[in-house]
Design an enzyme around this catalytic site. Structure first.
Site, PDB file in Angstrom:
ATOM      1  CB  ALA A 144      -0.939  -0.007   1.204  1.00 32.15           C
ATOM      2  CG  HIS A 170      -7.083   6.059   1.325  1.00 28.79           C
ATOM      3  ND1 HIS A 170      -6.403   7.212   1.665  1.00 28.79           N
ATOM      4  CD2 HIS A 170      -8.200   6.039   2.071  1.00 28.79           C
ATOM      5  CE1 HIS A 170      -7.091   7.858   2.593  1.00 28.79           C
ATOM      6  NE2 HIS A 170      -8.184   7.173   2.848  1.00 28.79           N
ATOM      7  CB  VAL A 172      -3.047   9.413   1.959  1.00 35.12           C
ATOM      8  CG1 VAL A 172      -3.944  10.404   2.665  1.00 35.12           C
ATOM      9  CG2 VAL A 172      -3.237   7.995   2.472  1.00 35.12           C
ATOM     10  CE  LYS A 173      -2.229   4.237   2.020  1.00 33.62           C
ATOM     11  NZ  LYS A 173      -3.088   3.093   2.236  1.00 33.62           N
ATOM     12  CG  HIS A 174       2.813   6.071  -4.168  1.00 36.72           C
ATOM     13  ND1 HIS A 174       2.672   5.223  -3.088  1.00 36.72           N
ATOM     14  CD2 HIS A 174       4.014   6.664  -4.028  1.00 36.72           C
ATOM     15  CE1 HIS A 174       3.757   5.314  -2.340  1.00 36.72           C
ATOM     16  NE2 HIS A 174       4.587   6.168  -2.874  1.00 36.72           N
TER      17      HIS A 174
END
Ligand SMILES: *Cc1c(COP(=O)(O)O)cnc(C)c1O
Length: 362
Positions: A144, A170, A172-174
């Site tokens: 993740a 999500h 906030v992910k890359h």
């Protein structure tokens, strides 16, 4: 408030979603296939199977591995709870193995004989799975934090040393799809099992009629929509740029914070590419005061994570060694600074300035 992480969505991403809304399929249409092909190609895996979240993808991975009551899986205490919950979803026990403070990842030399390993690439620095002394029956990577990271064996997600690798999309992910996740694998059988699991366990049997299907195992509705997949493909085009900007921000933090009474995050070994989902510093002194004062200065720092052994559902889990001293110590000191592609140099300057001011009086 400058958050610790947030999405970066451009007009072309928005246009991609709007085009799907005006089309024939808004779920499980052609954009799902395309996003899965794009992702598999991007990480060098044979298959990618999308899910409604990273957590659903972890659940599916544990289930299609055949993990069941009586089995045990190992993971790190320094992670989001979903890394361990996926074992509990299928009735397996959780064993927590302490971290190596020099990487903040699980210390593979401490992993006991067990049925499964859920390896979390903390902050985006990959676990060195090539050094695993004894390979358990099942190895799942929780990547993740690590889309865009590489090791000498290639991109994280190519499953060079694992059965399956799980990603989250999500915000906030890359890259983001709103909510969303995926599993990559090189196994045709696992890919087929994952597709079934996300769609109620349905198996089509066309020889009995075009409508006919049977349910041979209990599945879920864990499907991603075409809207999300179109956003995912559009975002994936920018992955390299996003990761490069994250790495640039990390390099600037290292330079600007070098003389502060803090410990900087573990660095990548030569030949590896850290994808910097997080920039977790260690504060020596009153971490709570630093957290509160930065928040008062409108800087949204965060603590990753309250370790799993502090959660009531895991306090009684097997822990190696007892008390998990390195993870416990790390938890008392860790603080994630804002890091995301759209963070401006001026905003980063403000983070540096406030952190310098606050730590001067520790
Ligand atoms: C974000 C995250 C997940 C879960 O992903 P969701 O898409 O939010 O369900 C799992 N493990 C780790 C380490 C994460 O950071």
């Amino acid at each position: 408030m400058i958050p610790y992480g947030r999405q970066h969505v451009d007009d072309d991403d928005i246009a991609a979603v709007v085009r799907v809304l005006k089309g024939d399929w808004i779920t499980q249409g052609p954009h799902i296939d395309r996003f899965e092909e794009d992702l598999a190609r991007s990480v060098g895996a044979r298959h990618a199977v999308t899910f409604s979240s990273g957590t659903a993808a972890l659940h599916a991975s544990a289930a299609v591995s055949g993990l069941a009551p009586g089995d045990e899986g190992v993971t790190t205490p320094l992670t989001f709870v979903a890394s361990a919950n996926c074992l509990r979803y299928v009735g397996a026990e959780v064993c927590l193995v302490d971290i190596d403070p020099s990487t903040l990842n699980i210390d593979l030399s401490l992993v006991p004989p067990t049925d499964a390993l859920v390896a979390v690439h903390f902050a985006g620095l990959p676990v060195d799975l090539a050094s695993l002394p004894q390979r358990p029956r099942v190895v799942i990577e929780d990547a993740a934090h690590a889309l865009g990271a590489t090791t000498p064996d290639g991109p994280v997600g190519n499953c060079a040393h694992s059965d399956m690798c799980v990603f989250s999309f999500h915000p906030v992910k890359h890259v983001t799809t709103g909510e969303g996740g995926a599993v990559t694998t090189n196994s045709d059988d696992l890919a087929e099992g994952l597709r079934r699991f996300r769609n109620h366990g349905m198996v089509r049997k066309d020889e009995q009629g075009g409508w006919y299907y049977e349910i041979e195992s209990v599945g879920f509705n864990y499907r991603m929509t075409d809207l999300q997949a179109a956003l995912g493909s559009s975002q994936l085009l920018k992955l390299d740029r996003f990761v490069e900007r994250r790495r640039q921000i990390a390099a600037q933090y290292r330079q600007a914070l070098a003389d502060l009474p803090i410990t900087l995050p573990p660095e990548e070994p030569r030949g590896w590419r850290h994808s910097y989902h997080l920039f977790p510093i260690r504060v020596h002194g009153d971490r709570r005061r630093v957290y509160d004062e930065l928040r008062q200065a409108e800087i949204g720092v965060q603590v990753h994570y309250v370790p799993l052994h502090r959660h009531p559902i895991y306090t009684a889990s097997r822990a190696i060694p007892e008390g998990l001293p390195s993870a416990t110590k790390a938890y008392e000191e860790l603080l994630s600074l804002p890091l995301f592609p759209a963070l401006t140099d001026a905003e980063q300057g403000r983070v540096v300035q406030e952190l310098t001011r606050i730590t001067a009086s520790l």
